[in-house]
Design an enzyme around this catalytic site. Sequence first.
Site, PDB file in Angstrom:
ATOM      1  N   LYS A  66      -9.586  25.232  24.281  1.00  0.00           N
ATOM      2  CA  LYS A  66      -9.118  23.845  24.444  1.00  0.00           C
ATOM      3  C   LYS A  66      -9.443  23.411  25.866  1.00  0.00           C
ATOM      4  O   LYS A  66      -9.573  24.253  26.760  1.00  0.00           O
ATOM      5  CB  LYS A  66      -7.604  23.765  24.217  1.00  0.00           C
ATOM      6  CG  LYS A  66      -7.095  22.378  23.894  1.00  0.00           C
ATOM      7  CD  LYS A  66      -7.285  22.013  22.437  1.00  0.00           C
ATOM      8  CE  LYS A  66      -6.998  20.541  22.188  1.00  0.00           C
ATOM      9  NZ  LYS A  66      -7.011  20.218  20.757  1.00  0.00           N
ATOM     10  N   ASP A  81      -9.841  15.036  20.965  1.00  0.00           N
ATOM     11  CA  ASP A  81      -8.390  15.206  20.786  1.00  0.00           C
ATOM     12  C   ASP A  81      -7.800  13.896  21.314  1.00  0.00           C
ATOM     13  O   ASP A  81      -8.515  12.876  21.376  1.00  0.00           O
ATOM     14  CB  ASP A  81      -7.876  16.438  21.558  1.00  0.00           C
ATOM     15  CG  ASP A  81      -6.428  16.788  21.195  1.00  0.00           C
ATOM     16  OD1 ASP A  81      -6.195  17.324  20.109  1.00  0.00           O
ATOM     17  OD2 ASP A  81      -5.510  16.494  22.000  1.00  0.00           O
TER      18      ASP A  81
HETATM   19  P1  NDP Z   1      -5.490   9.643  19.557  1.00  0.00           P
HETATM   20  O1  NDP Z   1      -5.693   9.578  21.017  1.00  0.00           O
HETATM   21  O2  NDP Z   1      -6.517   9.052  18.656  1.00  0.00           O
HETATM   22  O3  NDP Z   1      -4.071   9.008  19.169  1.00  0.00           O
HETATM   23  C1  NDP Z   1      -2.885   9.513  19.706  1.00  0.00           C
HETATM   24  C2  NDP Z   1      -1.747   8.644  19.221  1.00  0.00           C
HETATM   25  O4  NDP Z   1      -0.515   9.244  19.604  1.00  0.00           O
HETATM   26  C3  NDP Z   1      -1.750   7.247  19.822  1.00  0.00           C
HETATM   27  O5  NDP Z   1      -1.163   6.358  18.917  1.00  0.00           O
HETATM   28  C4  NDP Z   1      -0.859   7.441  21.064  1.00  0.00           C
HETATM   29  O6  NDP Z   1      -0.249   6.247  21.531  1.00  0.00           O
HETATM   30  C5  NDP Z   1       0.187   8.381  20.523  1.00  0.00           C
HETATM   31  N1  NDP Z   1       0.767   9.181  21.606  1.00  0.00           N
HETATM   32  C6  NDP Z   1       0.097   9.990  22.477  1.00  0.00           C
HETATM   33  N2  NDP Z   1       0.959  10.518  23.355  1.00  0.00           N
HETATM   34  C7  NDP Z   1       2.177  10.046  23.020  1.00  0.00           C
HETATM   35  C8  NDP Z   1       3.478  10.243  23.548  1.00  0.00           C
HETATM   36  N3  NDP Z   1       3.700  11.040  24.596  1.00  0.00           N
HETATM   37  N4  NDP Z   1       4.522   9.596  22.929  1.00  0.00           N
HETATM   38  C9  NDP Z   1       4.300   8.785  21.862  1.00  0.00           C
HETATM   39  N5  NDP Z   1       3.092   8.556  21.343  1.00  0.00           N
HETATM   40  C10 NDP Z   1       2.053   9.189  21.899  1.00  0.00           C
HETATM   41  O7  NDP Z   1      -5.285  11.210  19.217  1.00  0.00           O
HETATM   42  P2  NDP Z   1      -5.442  11.957  17.838  1.00  0.00           P
HETATM   43  O8  NDP Z   1      -5.001  11.077  16.732  1.00  0.00           O
HETATM   44  O9  NDP Z   1      -6.789  12.563  17.808  1.00  0.00           O
HETATM   45  O10 NDP Z   1      -4.398  13.162  18.019  1.00  0.00           O
HETATM   46  C11 NDP Z   1      -3.034  13.070  17.639  1.00  0.00           C
HETATM   47  C12 NDP Z   1      -2.442  14.463  17.502  1.00  0.00           C
HETATM   48  O11 NDP Z   1      -3.191  15.203  16.513  1.00  0.00           O
HETATM   49  C13 NDP Z   1      -2.482  15.336  18.759  1.00  0.00           C
HETATM   50  O12 NDP Z   1      -1.364  16.191  18.764  1.00  0.00           O
HETATM   51  C14 NDP Z   1      -3.747  16.175  18.564  1.00  0.00           C
HETATM   52  O13 NDP Z   1      -3.707  17.374  19.299  1.00  0.00           O
HETATM   53  C15 NDP Z   1      -3.654  16.433  17.070  1.00  0.00           C
HETATM   54  N6  NDP Z   1      -4.903  16.812  16.439  1.00  0.00           N
HETATM   55  C16 NDP Z   1      -5.998  15.988  16.477  1.00  0.00           C
HETATM   56  C17 NDP Z   1      -7.155  16.362  15.838  1.00  0.00           C
HETATM   57  C18 NDP Z   1      -8.337  15.447  15.754  1.00  0.00           C
HETATM   58  O14 NDP Z   1      -9.264  15.782  14.996  1.00  0.00           O
HETATM   59  N7  NDP Z   1      -8.366  14.326  16.440  1.00  0.00           N
HETATM   60  C19 NDP Z   1      -7.287  17.687  15.179  1.00  0.00           C
HETATM   61  C20 NDP Z   1      -6.045  18.416  15.105  1.00  0.00           C
HETATM   62  C21 NDP Z   1      -4.922  18.004  15.742  1.00  0.00           C
HETATM   63  P3  NDP Z   1      -0.806   5.529  22.874  1.00  0.00           P
HETATM   64  O15 NDP Z   1      -2.104   4.921  22.456  1.00  0.00           O
HETATM   65  O16 NDP Z   1       0.253   4.565  23.240  1.00  0.00           O
HETATM   66  O17 NDP Z   1      -0.984   6.624  23.887  1.00  0.00           O
END
Ligand code: NDP
Length: 444
Positions: free
Chosen positions: A126, A166
């Site tokens: 990571k 991510d």
């Molecule tokens: P994105 O950056 O596309 O989206 C993240 C989302 O989560 C946004 O809506 C963001 O809101 C919100 N968010 C982030 N931090 C916080 C916080 N501290 N409190 C509340 N909301 C928060 O990321 P992904 O969708 O790619 O990833 C989301 C999760 O899925 C993570 O845990 C990641 O590790 C996991 N994941 C992702 C994969 C992938 O293929 N993308 C694969 C496996 C797991 P805002 O815009 O306001 O920050």
Amino acid sequence: MSSAVDTLMNEIIKKNPNQPEFLQAVQEVLEDISPIIKSDIKYKDANLIERIVEPERVFIFRVPWLDDNGKLNVNRGYRVQFNSALGPYKGGLRFHPTVNLSVLKFLGFEQIFKNALTGLPIGGGKGGSDFDPRGKSNNEVMSFCQSFMIELSKYIGYSTDVPAGDIGVGSREIGFLFGQYKRLKNVFDGTLTGKKINWGGSQARTEATGYGTVYFAEHMLNTRGESIKNKNVVISGSGNVAQYACKKVIELGGKVVTLSDSSGYIYDQNGIDLEKLDFILQLKNVRRGRIKEYADKFNCSFHEEKPWKVPCDVALPCATQNEINQSDAEQLVKNGCFCVSEGANMPCDADAISTFKMAKILHAPGKASNAGGVATSGLEMSQNSLRLSWSFDEVDIKLQNIMKNIHTTCVEYGKEKDYINYFKGANISSFIKVADGMLDQGSV
Ligand code: NDP
């Protein structure tokens, strides 16, 4: 935990001070695998636990970049190459102000076991930076990505370490990172995944994590003679994972009533349909705006808190780590939620996990339920090596099979008298696979 494992955990705590997220992830795995360590002397004799919790390598580096005003900014970059027993290091890059070594070690550690569950030959890693892409211009994001890659390119390669996206790293960032990698190395290969389809990406990679999380939920529901159809679903987040989890729930006939971002959540009692989801995709991926705009446009409510008070049958946490604590979990169970499929990594803290376990609801750990993303990244690597592209349906069918197999494995190793302990199933089966690989490869 057994006293031997307790002693081990105390050692790990001593060695990794100020790394709460990493220690939380280790504790969660150790609790489930402690009977295996106790009963199988070969793991103890080889100091397997001591080795598996230690990354093979960690790089920390300076990332200087120029903003639009010509000012020089400095962020910190990381790559944690955690475990290569099963294949090249594989795992995403996170760009978010909360990124630090503890967060990336927790994510890298989880990634080892998740990647093992996919059945593909990929190790765990990571990386990322405390850089925040929010509010930055495209030029600033590119300037940062190019500088980040100047350093990262020294440590990665398609047989060594293959990063992906991510939080904060989507197709725009992967594009800038890949362009700079290609320029520095003069190769066009599969060193990064999550690429756009027209230049080496895989069909269905964008959708894979969200879709996979819902496929996994469907398998869990099927064990109780239920399905997603007609279920009320609460989703957190509105990024990549949340968007495509939402889409798949709609396609399977469920009703999604919430999405969120770090400012709060929208509650749409009528349900989010595909047209409204298109608005979210434009809002979040193109205009990069806030979720509140959805409430204004579709005349529903916006709340400056997490969405877990909203009654539902199924919850899909798809935002970030530790977004569900004990009181959130109690609220969900009290309101009738009986299935939680984790789209995010470690979205539930230890007390929330215990609450769901006590209530005997269906609860899948992210390392199992969100493994569809990295699995499809693995399929992207295969296509790049073959110099072929498979159709959307071909990739989606492979993804569905992988999710089904992960579910079957979790049931096999996690079955208890009247309950399937998905955490135990995922942890034990993946640990054995990685640990046996490490034993075979000697004291490296
Ligand atoms: P994105 O950056 O596309 O989206 C993240 C989302 O989560 C946004 O809506 C963001 O809101 C919100 N968010 C982030 N931090 C916080 C916080 N501290 N409190 C509340 N909301 C928060 O990321 P992904 O969708 O790619 O990833 C989301 C999760 O899925 C993570 O845990 C990641 O590790 C996991 N994941 C992702 C994969 C992938 O293929 N993308 C694969 C496996 C797991 P805002 O815009 O306001 O920050």
